[in-house]
Design a protein around this motif. Structure first.
Motif, short mmCIF file in Angstrom:
data_model
loop_
_atom_site.label_atom_id
_atom_site.label_comp_id
_atom_site.label_asym_id
_atom_site.label_seq_id
_atom_site.Cartn_x
_atom_site.Cartn_y
_atom_site.Cartn_z
N SER A 36 0.82 -1.22 0.00
CA SER A 36 0.00 0.00 0.00
C SER A 36 0.86 1.26 0.00
O SER A 36 0.57 2.22 -0.75
N THR B 250 1.20 3.81 -3.25
CA THR B 250 0.79 5.20 -3.10
C THR B 250 1.91 6.15 -3.51
O THR B 250 1.67 7.15 -4.21
N GLN C 206 -10.08 3.79 -15.53
CA GLN C 206 -10.73 3.66 -14.22
C GLN C 206 -11.93 2.73 -14.29
O GLN C 206 -12.38 2.22 -13.26
N GLN D 230 -11.59 -2.99 -13.83
CA GLN D 230 -11.19 -3.44 -12.50
C GLN D 230 -10.15 -4.55 -12.58
O GLN D 230 -10.09 -5.29 -13.57
N ASN E 71 -1.57 -2.20 -8.22
CA ASN E 71 -2.33 -1.18 -7.48
C ASN E 71 -2.05 0.22 -8.00
O ASN E 71 -2.96 1.06 -8.06
N ASN F 253 -5.01 2.70 -9.87
CA ASN F 253 -5.41 3.89 -9.11
C ASN F 253 -4.80 5.17 -9.66
O ASN F 253 -5.09 6.26 -9.15
N PHE G 5 -7.33 7.97 -1.16
CA PHE G 5 -8.01 7.05 -2.08
C PHE G 5 -7.10 5.91 -2.49
O PHE G 5 -7.49 4.73 -2.45
N ALA H 14 -7.60 2.02 -1.36
CA ALA H 14 -7.87 1.07 -2.43
C ALA H 14 -6.81 -0.03 -2.48
O ALA H 14 -7.14 -1.21 -2.69
N SER H 15 -5.55 0.33 -2.29
CA SER H 15 -4.48 -0.68 -2.27
C SER H 15 -4.58 -1.57 -1.04
O SER H 15 -4.30 -2.76 -1.09
N ASN I 256 -7.28 -2.47 0.53
CA ASN I 256 -8.43 -3.37 0.46
C ASN I 256 -8.45 -4.23 -0.79
O ASN I 256 -9.41 -4.99 -0.98
N GLU I 257 -7.47 -4.13 -1.66
CA GLU I 257 -7.47 -4.88 -2.91
C GLU I 257 -7.46 -6.38 -2.63
O GLU I 257 -6.71 -6.87 -1.79
#
Length: 302
Positions: free
Chosen positions: A104, A108, A141, A144, A172, A176, A228, A232-233, A235-236
């Motif tokens: 994560s 990011t 985007q 998925q 990820n 994103n 964000f 998102a990373s 919870n992937e």
């Protein structure tokens, strides 16, 4: 001879109309505040209730959770569940937590490193194909990771990156990146160009304008992108389940499913891991809260 009684006149004198009106307006204001507070408490309760149930479930036994007549509060508090779940042989949770944090954080940082100059350039310069580029960015985007999981698996096998953190960092970051570019593009576009021109007249280069002039003004957009992408990373699930095959390399979102079996589910551990998974995200919000508020008020005082 007539005798006047000022006290009598003062007692029976009617109150001024303005005073009665102010008193009524104050009452209405108090009722409005109470209604807003009640509505806020109701909304807060709706959002907090699932987390409360999850926390209470994490300190119950399996029999208490699956009881025919369950209770909201635990009859006995089994705090040892939080110790036992870290030592289960089928799920190395300490390694899963480290894997989740590494993937994560670096995903990011990679997104910020790419999206920041891209958003600034598209907001400040008009070049051929600009709108086509932005359209293609937002189209990505719509796709998925679950749709491309089989293709990603094949590609990472060819590259020799299967079952590695690097593979999931790239996945990820790629999925994103488009949102980060768009959200920061809108913030850069909202800053007047005259600010850049004034800084360049004073001798500042493009990089100086970007990092010392623009970033403090668009900080809320950067914080939004950070939150964000990180969440998102964190919870992937779909791509991690396919790309990461070793139990120790998998993130918490995949490790959580190991406690759910075909015939039996250790719900106390499921709830416990879920509580642990929420803590880093909550810490992130507490860290960036002041910076977010500071970014929102940046430039308001000259």
């Amino acid at each position: 001879m007539a005798v006047t009684t000022p006290e009598f006149d003062t007692i029976h004198a009617p109150a001024p109309a303005g005073r009665r009106r102010r008193y009524t307006e104050d009452q209405v204001s108090i009722w409005r505040i109470m209604l807003r507070m009640s509505a806020g408490l109701i909304v807060l309760g709706v959002f907090i209730l699932p987390y409360t149930i999850m926390f209470f479930g994490s300190v119950k036994t399996k029999s208490q959770i699956r009881s025919v007549d369950p209770t909201y509060f635990p009859l006995e508090w089994h705090w040892e569940n939080y110790i036992t779940m870290w030592s289960t042989p089928e799920t190395p949770l300490p390694q899963n937590l480290i894997s989740t944090i590494v993937i994560s954080v670096f995903a990011t940082l990679l997104v910020l490193g790419v999206a920041l100059p891209a958003a600034y350039y598209t907001a400040r310069f008009r070049f051929p194909g600009r709108m086509v580029f932005l359209f293609l960015v937002i189209v990505t985007q719509m796709v998925q990771p679950a749709v491309l999981s089989s293709g990603l698996f094949r590609q990472f096998v060819t590259l020799g990156l299967i079952d590695t953190w690097v593979a999931m960092i790239f996945v990820n970051a790629a999925f994103n990146l488009s949102f980060a570019v768009w959200i920061m593009h809108s913030f850069f576009a909202g800053v007047p160009k005259e600010i850049d021109e004034a800084a360049q007249i004073d001798g500042a280069g493009r990089l100086t304008v970007l990092f010392r002039i623009q970033l403090p003004l668009v900080w809320p957009g950067i914080v939004t992108a950070i939150v964000f992408v990180f969440v998102a990373s964190w919870n992937e699930f779909a791509a991690s389940l396919i790309v990461l095959t070793t139990a120790g390399n998998q993130p918490l979102s995949v490790a959580l499913t190991k406690f759910v079996g075909q015939y039996e589910t250790s719900w106390q551990y499921v709830f416990g891991v879920s509580v642990v998974a929420i803590i880093p995200v909550a810490i992130l919000f507490m860290i960036i809260e002041k910076r977010l508020v500071g970014g929102l008020t940046a430039g308001s005082i000259k």
